[in-house]
Write an enzyme that holds these catalytic residues in place. Structure first.
Site, PDB file in Angstrom:
ATOM      1  N   GLY A  46       0.742  -1.191   0.116  1.00  0.00           N
ATOM      2  CA  GLY A  46       0.481   0.370   0.016  1.00  0.00           C
ATOM      3  C   GLY A  46       0.055   1.379  -0.085  1.00  0.00           C
ATOM      4  O   GLY A  46       1.867   1.098  -0.023  1.00  0.00           O
ATOM      5  N   GLN A  51       3.051   9.783   1.637  1.00  0.00           N
ATOM      6  CA  GLN A  51       4.627   9.087   1.675  1.00  0.00           C
ATOM      7  C   GLN A  51       4.846   9.551   0.292  1.00  0.00           C
ATOM      8  O   GLN A  51       6.775   9.294   0.001  1.00  0.00           O
ATOM      9  CB  GLN A  51       4.093   7.210   1.462  1.00  0.00           C
ATOM     10  CG  GLN A  51       3.749   6.981   3.590  1.00  0.00           C
ATOM     11  CD  GLN A  51       3.491   5.474   2.776  1.00  0.00           C
ATOM     12  OE1 GLN A  51       2.910   5.190   2.656  1.00  0.00           O
ATOM     13  NE2 GLN A  51       4.964   5.000   3.528  1.00  0.00           N
ATOM     14  N   CYS A  89       6.525  -0.397   6.991  1.00  0.00           N
ATOM     15  CA  CYS A  89       6.320   0.996   6.754  1.00  0.00           C
ATOM     16  C   CYS A  89       7.248   1.371   5.341  1.00  0.00           C
ATOM     17  O   CYS A  89       8.233   1.303   5.821  1.00  0.00           O
ATOM     18  CB  CYS A  89       6.022   1.816   7.482  1.00  0.00           C
ATOM     19  SG  CYS A  89       5.597   3.364   6.889  1.00  0.00           S
ATOM     20  N   LEU A  90       7.027   1.176   4.179  1.00  0.00           N
ATOM     21  CA  LEU A  90       7.758   1.776   3.445  1.00  0.00           C
ATOM     22  C   LEU A  90       8.500   3.194   3.787  1.00  0.00           C
ATOM     23  O   LEU A  90      10.080   3.739   3.448  1.00  0.00           O
ATOM     24  CB  LEU A  90       7.488   2.504   1.943  1.00  0.00           C
ATOM     25  CG  LEU A  90       6.427   1.114   0.931  1.00  0.00           C
ATOM     26  CD1 LEU A  90       6.016   1.291   0.064  1.00  0.00           C
ATOM     27  CD2 LEU A  90       7.965   0.166   0.440  1.00  0.00           C
ATOM     28  N   HIS A 131      -4.042   0.743   8.051  1.00  0.00           N
ATOM     29  CA  HIS A 131      -2.046   1.270   8.304  1.00  0.00           C
ATOM     30  C   HIS A 131      -2.415   2.591   7.062  1.00  0.00           C
ATOM     31  O   HIS A 131      -1.161   3.802   7.197  1.00  0.00           O
ATOM     32  CB  HIS A 131      -1.692   0.277   7.359  1.00  0.00           C
ATOM     33  CG  HIS A 131       0.147   0.304   7.489  1.00  0.00           C
ATOM     34  ND1 HIS A 131       1.071  -0.195   8.176  1.00  0.00           N
ATOM     35  CD2 HIS A 131       0.439   1.741   6.659  1.00  0.00           C
ATOM     36  CE1 HIS A 131       1.666   0.369   7.356  1.00  0.00           C
ATOM     37  NE2 HIS A 131       2.030   1.573   6.195  1.00  0.00           N
ATOM     38  N   GLU A 132      -3.183   2.502   6.163  1.00  0.00           N
ATOM     39  CA  GLU A 132      -2.927   3.613   4.672  1.00  0.00           C
ATOM     40  C   GLU A 132      -3.557   5.051   5.430  1.00  0.00           C
ATOM     41  O   GLU A 132      -2.940   5.238   5.230  1.00  0.00           O
ATOM     42  CB  GLU A 132      -3.156   2.859   3.465  1.00  0.00           C
ATOM     43  CG  GLU A 132      -2.897   2.099   2.868  1.00  0.00           C
ATOM     44  CD  GLU A 132      -0.669   2.245   2.973  1.00  0.00           C
ATOM     45  OE1 GLU A 132      -0.097   3.457   2.540  1.00  0.00           O
ATOM     46  OE2 GLU A 132      -0.723   1.168   3.178  1.00  0.00           O
ATOM     47  N   HIS A 135      -1.805   6.587   7.911  1.00  0.00           N
ATOM     48  CA  HIS A 135      -0.589   7.457   7.153  1.00  0.00           C
ATOM     49  C   HIS A 135      -1.731   8.896   6.929  1.00  0.00           C
ATOM     50  O   HIS A 135      -0.788  10.306   7.130  1.00  0.00           O
ATOM     51  CB  HIS A 135      -0.926   7.249   5.794  1.00  0.00           C
ATOM     52  CG  HIS A 135       0.916   6.907   6.582  1.00  0.00           C
ATOM     53  ND1 HIS A 135       1.893   6.799   6.438  1.00  0.00           N
ATOM     54  CD2 HIS A 135       1.053   4.920   5.822  1.00  0.00           C
ATOM     55  CE1 HIS A 135       2.547   6.209   6.349  1.00  0.00           C
ATOM     56  NE2 HIS A 135       2.443   4.600   6.052  1.00  0.00           N
TER      57      HIS A 135
HETATM   58 ZN    ZN Z   1       3.037   3.101   5.900  1.00  0.00          ZN
END
Ligand code: ZN
Length: 191
Positions: A46, A51, A89-90, A131-132, A135
């Site tokens: 995702g 991000q 997480c990226l 999670h998204e 963000h």
């Molecule tokens: Zn993340």
């Protein structure tokens, strides 16, 4: 389309509440296309717009055989939790911890053309949506950790040299960083 640079923890955009999308046009369509391409490039499960440095309420996802994007997502959650699973997480490369999440969620919002969307899911899909959407509110999964896991994560973040990682990420389009840790049950994905 373009591969976008992934913002790393410490970047204020990750801690800012993203704004509602009000214009559904070619710019939004391009953002969604670029986010999907970037997510695939780093093998992410995702990706949320903050991000990639865009403070708008948009995320893309690709998990459990389902893929898509949601604009202005609103979550409905079950009361009970699912079993903790490790998330990465990226934007926090190299680490992962088990995160408490609700078992089920329904996300409602819009697609890039402004049409209403509603998707419900359990397990990893529900986890990804939570999670998204976090963000978009400036919340990172480490904020959801408690006790020893939280301490360990904060320690790992302090120890990590994320400034140099951020530079490397910019140079290498996040490719190696994004694929070097596990999340959502697959060894090569981040979110
Ligand atoms: Zn993340």
């Amino acid at each position: 389309m373009a591969i976008l640079t992934i913002r790393i923890i410490g970047d204020p955009v990750l801690r800012t509440r993203a704004e509602e999308v009000t214009e559904f046009g070619p710019e939004l369509a391009k953002l969604v296309a670029d986010m999907e391409e970037t997510m695939e490039d780093v093998e992410g499960a995702g990706l949320a717009a903050p991000q990639v440095g865009v403070s708008l309420r948009v995320f893309t996802y690709r998990i459990d055989g389902q893929a898509g994007h949601i604009v202005n997502p609103v979550l409905e959650l079950s009361e009970d939790l699912q079993e903790d699973e490790v998330e990465g997480c990226l934007s926090i490369p190299g680490i992962g911890y088990p995160v408490p999440r609700y078992r089920w969620t329904r996300v409602t919002g819009q697609d890039k053309n402004g049409n209403p969307v509603s998707i419900e899911g359990e397990g990893m899909l529900a986890r990804c949506f939570q999670h998204e959407t976090d963000h978009l509110d400036g919340v990172l999964y480490i904020d959801r950790l408690e006790g020893e896991n939280r301490k360990a994560a904060l320690r790992a973040i302090r120890m990590a040299d994320y400034d140099s990682i951020a530079e490397r990420t910019a140079a290498q389009r996040a490719q190696t960083v994004g694929s070097s840790f596990g999340t959502f049950g697959t060894p090569s994905a981040g979110a």
